[in-house]
Design a protein around this motif. Structure first.
Motif, mmCIF file in Angstrom:
data_model
loop_
_atom_site.group_PDB
_atom_site.id
_atom_site.type_symbol
_atom_site.label_atom_id
_atom_site.label_comp_id
_atom_site.label_asym_id
_atom_site.label_seq_id
_atom_site.Cartn_x
_atom_site.Cartn_y
_atom_site.Cartn_z
ATOM 1 N N MET A 111 0.791 -1.202 0.064
ATOM 2 C CA MET A 111 0.021 0.102 0.023
ATOM 3 C C MET A 111 0.836 1.317 0.127
ATOM 4 S SD MET A 111 -2.567 -1.379 2.941
ATOM 5 C CE MET A 111 -3.716 0.214 2.943
ATOM 6 N N ARG A 112 0.728 2.231 -1.147
ATOM 7 C CA ARG A 112 1.694 3.461 -1.016
ATOM 8 C C ARG A 112 0.655 4.586 -0.929
ATOM 9 N NH1 ARG A 112 6.053 1.977 -5.739
ATOM 10 N NH2 ARG A 112 6.761 -0.003 -5.120
ATOM 11 N N ASP A 113 1.537 5.598 -0.690
ATOM 12 C CA ASP A 113 0.957 6.866 -0.545
ATOM 13 C C ASP A 113 -0.429 6.967 -0.107
ATOM 14 O OD1 ASP A 113 0.894 9.692 -1.155
ATOM 15 O OD2 ASP A 113 -0.288 9.325 -3.155
ATOM 16 N N ILE A 114 -0.423 6.564 1.438
ATOM 17 C CA ILE A 114 -1.741 6.698 2.183
ATOM 18 C C ILE A 114 -2.084 7.776 2.429
ATOM 19 C CG2 ILE A 114 -2.661 5.909 4.305
ATOM 20 C CD1 ILE A 114 -0.848 3.374 4.187
ATOM 21 N N GLN A 115 -3.339 8.555 2.219
ATOM 22 C CA GLN A 115 -3.872 9.752 2.654
ATOM 23 C C GLN A 115 -4.861 9.747 3.359
ATOM 24 O OE1 GLN A 115 -2.071 12.527 1.523
ATOM 25 N NE2 GLN A 115 -0.657 11.272 0.539
ATOM 26 N N SER A 135 -11.979 9.821 5.572
ATOM 27 C CA SER A 135 -11.764 9.262 4.424
ATOM 28 C C SER A 135 -9.927 8.955 4.258
ATOM 29 C CB SER A 135 -11.947 9.998 3.404
ATOM 30 O OG SER A 135 -11.687 9.473 1.919
ATOM 31 N N PHE A 136 -9.807 7.600 3.725
ATOM 32 C CA PHE A 136 -8.417 7.148 3.863
ATOM 33 C C PHE A 136 -8.365 6.470 2.248
ATOM 34 C CE2 PHE A 136 -9.668 6.723 7.916
ATOM 35 C CZ PHE A 136 -8.824 6.987 8.977
ATOM 36 N N THR A 137 -7.107 7.136 1.471
ATOM 37 C CA THR A 137 -7.126 6.675 0.209
ATOM 38 C C THR A 137 -5.546 5.903 0.068
ATOM 39 O OG1 THR A 137 -6.523 8.896 -0.518
ATOM 40 C CG2 THR A 137 -8.739 8.143 -0.979
ATOM 41 N N PHE A 138 -5.531 5.106 -0.739
ATOM 42 C CA PHE A 138 -4.158 4.682 -1.055
ATOM 43 C C PHE A 138 -4.100 3.814 -2.621
ATOM 44 C CE2 PHE A 138 -6.322 1.179 0.995
ATOM 45 C CZ PHE A 138 -5.957 0.178 0.294
ATOM 46 N N ARG A 143 1.939 -0.999 -10.168
ATOM 47 C CA ARG A 143 0.558 -0.307 -9.705
ATOM 48 C C ARG A 143 -0.666 -0.968 -10.283
ATOM 49 N NH1 ARG A 143 -0.072 5.502 -8.587
ATOM 50 N NH2 ARG A 143 1.185 5.807 -10.442
ATOM 51 N N ILE A 144 -1.484 -1.492 -9.384
ATOM 52 C CA ILE A 144 -2.497 -2.216 -9.508
ATOM 53 C C ILE A 144 -3.713 -1.566 -9.589
ATOM 54 C CG2 ILE A 144 -4.005 -4.326 -9.060
ATOM 55 C CD1 ILE A 144 -1.640 -5.484 -7.694
ATOM 56 N N ARG A 145 -4.012 -0.816 -8.606
ATOM 57 C CA ARG A 145 -5.191 -0.017 -8.150
ATOM 58 C C ARG A 145 -4.918 1.334 -7.720
ATOM 59 N NH1 ARG A 145 -9.703 -3.776 -7.355
ATOM 60 N NH2 ARG A 145 -10.848 -2.039 -6.862
ATOM 61 N N SER A 146 -5.313 2.378 -8.234
ATOM 62 C CA SER A 146 -5.230 3.735 -7.575
ATOM 63 C C SER A 146 -6.357 4.273 -6.939
ATOM 64 C CB SER A 146 -5.020 4.698 -8.987
ATOM 65 O OG SER A 146 -3.772 4.099 -9.386
ATOM 66 N N GLY A 147 -6.132 5.011 -5.879
ATOM 67 C CA GLY A 147 -7.254 5.926 -5.166
ATOM 68 C C GLY A 147 -8.359 4.824 -4.460
ATOM 69 N N LEU A 148 -7.680 3.622 -4.093
ATOM 70 C CA LEU A 148 -8.522 2.842 -3.318
ATOM 71 C C LEU A 148 -9.042 3.541 -1.826
ATOM 72 C CD1 LEU A 148 -6.977 -0.888 -3.397
ATOM 73 C CD2 LEU A 148 -9.320 -0.201 -4.223
ATOM 74 N N GLN A 149 -10.278 3.396 -1.387
ATOM 75 C CA GLN A 149 -10.759 4.363 -0.345
ATOM 76 C C GLN A 149 -11.431 3.481 0.609
ATOM 77 O OE1 GLN A 149 -14.112 6.885 -1.471
ATOM 78 N NE2 GLN A 149 -12.981 8.586 -0.384
ATOM 79 N N TYR A 150 -11.138 4.099 1.873
ATOM 80 C CA TYR A 150 -11.871 3.405 2.958
ATOM 81 C C TYR A 150 -12.425 4.783 3.748
ATOM 82 C CZ TYR A 150 -12.988 1.452 7.435
ATOM 83 O OH TYR A 150 -13.527 1.347 8.833
ATOM 84 N N VAL A 151 -14.026 4.856 4.008
ATOM 85 C CA VAL A 151 -14.630 5.776 4.658
ATOM 86 C C VAL A 151 -14.935 5.301 5.708
ATOM 87 C CG1 VAL A 151 -16.325 7.671 4.726
ATOM 88 C CG2 VAL A 151 -14.950 7.140 2.510
ATOM 89 N N GLY A 152 -14.563 5.832 7.060
ATOM 90 C CA GLY A 152 -15.532 5.409 8.372
ATOM 91 C C GLY A 152 -15.579 6.753 9.305
ATOM 92 N N ASP A 153 -16.271 6.245 10.407
ATOM 93 C CA ASP A 153 -16.420 7.261 11.688
ATOM 94 C C ASP A 153 -16.132 6.649 12.850
ATOM 95 O OD1 ASP A 153 -18.938 6.137 12.902
ATOM 96 O OD2 ASP A 153 -19.706 6.640 10.993
ATOM 97 N N ASN A 154 -15.935 7.433 13.818
ATOM 98 C CA ASN A 154 -15.447 6.807 15.182
ATOM 99 C C ASN A 154 -16.391 5.815 15.509
ATOM 100 O OD1 ASN A 154 -13.403 8.676 15.230
ATOM 101 N ND2 ASN A 154 -14.585 10.451 15.952
#
Length: 311
Positions: free
Chosen positions: A237-241, A253-256, A264-275
């Motif tokens: 996993m690279r460039d985690i934002q 929101s987390f992207t990587f 590179r296989i996939r760009s901008g994979l996202q995880y969205v969550g709250d507390n």
């Protein structure tokens, strides 16, 4: 005893050759049935490439086929299937799989299966029509050529019931309902009459679907702005934002980007969550035949926890 075992093995081979092509018509219909068998990952090893393409077209790129993520292509799907079966320790034989597929014999699936079995042929036929966890219904069909007037006397091999018919009239069908054998057992049933022999059928105890296999979750602390995490099998996993989005309760929101041995296989994979959201709720994705799930938690001051499982 040796001759009897040899005969049984030969008949089992005949059974497979006679019914295998036609049982392929059931793979798609059972998956679409929504039954417990439709998520049985042990059955994924028997999905052909044409069936995979048909089911993927209907289900979408992020769906599962028999409990295994579809992946980018058939090779990825096969690899994920083998990984899941190997690591779970659960497997099933083709004969057992057919006994599960028979539970999907209804409606159009039954019509297609019967048409495939008979398909302009004449002779003596023995084939399944339906099945449950405790019983199997077979059909004995006699279609003589040239036409015959007399009933055909029958000789059964592997007779599990005293109620099997001793004869059958020309151009008629006889339903036969049999109990499944005890857990882990099976029996082979075949019948002949005069010079005619019906392909044998092997009835097994019902191979109940296993519990869904969930690989162990791992936990890694990582930077959330440009971070990188090494995954198994040469993946990264690279460039985690990280970004705060939405209003209170805080949504994050987390992207990587996902990289593999070939780039590179996939760009901008996202995880969205709250507390308040459990991180385990992420959906699995297929990565080169590996099943990858991920989630983030405890984000603070540019550092957080990555949770992931890899199969």
């Amino acid at each position: 005893m040796f001759r009897l075992l040899t005969l049984t093995a030969l008949m089992a081979a005949t059974c497979y050759e006679a019914h295998a092509d036609c049982s392929e018509t059931l793979v798609v219909s059972v998956h679409q049935s929504g039954s417990s068998a439709s998520s049985d990952y042990r059955l994924s090893q028997f999905v052909s490439e044409s069936q995979y393409n048909e089911m993927k077209h209907s289900a979408g790129a992020e769906a599962n086929i028999y409990g295994v993520p579809v992946g980018a292509n058939y090779s990825d799907y096969q690899r994920a299937s083998r990984n899941m079966i190997r690591k779970s320790g659960e497997s099933i034989t083709r004969v057992q799989a057919d006994n599960v597929f028979w539970t999907g014999l209804e409606g159009n699936a039954l019509d297609a299966y019967k048409t495939c079995i008979l398909a302009g042929r004449y002779g003596l036929f023995l084939y399944p029509r339906s099945a449950t966890e405790s019983e199997v219904e077979l059909v004995l069909d006699y279609r003589p050529t040239p036409p015959a007037a007399d009933a055909l006397k029958l000789d059964w091999v592997g007779r599990p019931s005293p109620d099997l018919p001793d004869s059958i009239d020309p151009n008629s069908s006889i339903p036969i309902i049999l109990n499944r054998p005890a857990d882990g057992d099976e029996y082979l049933l075949a019948v002949k009459g005069g010079s005619l022999s019906a392909p044998a059928v092997t009835v097994t105890s019902y191979p109940y679907p296993p519990q869904p296999f969930e690989p162990e979750w791992k936990e890694v602390r990582t930077k959330l702005l440009g971070g990188k995490v090494n995954l198994p099998d040469g993946y990264e996993m690279r460039d985690i934002q990280y970004a705060h989005v939405g209003s209170s309760p805080h949504t994050h929101s987390f992207t990587f980007d996902l990289w593999g041995p070939e780039g590179r296989i996939r760009s901008g994979l996202q995880y969205v969550g709250d507390n308040s959201q459990p991180w385990q709720e992420s959906a699995p994705i297929n990565v080169g035949g590996h099943v990858f799930k991920y989630g983030f938690s405890n984000w603070n001051d540019g550092v957080g926890k990555l949770h992931y499982s890899w199969l």
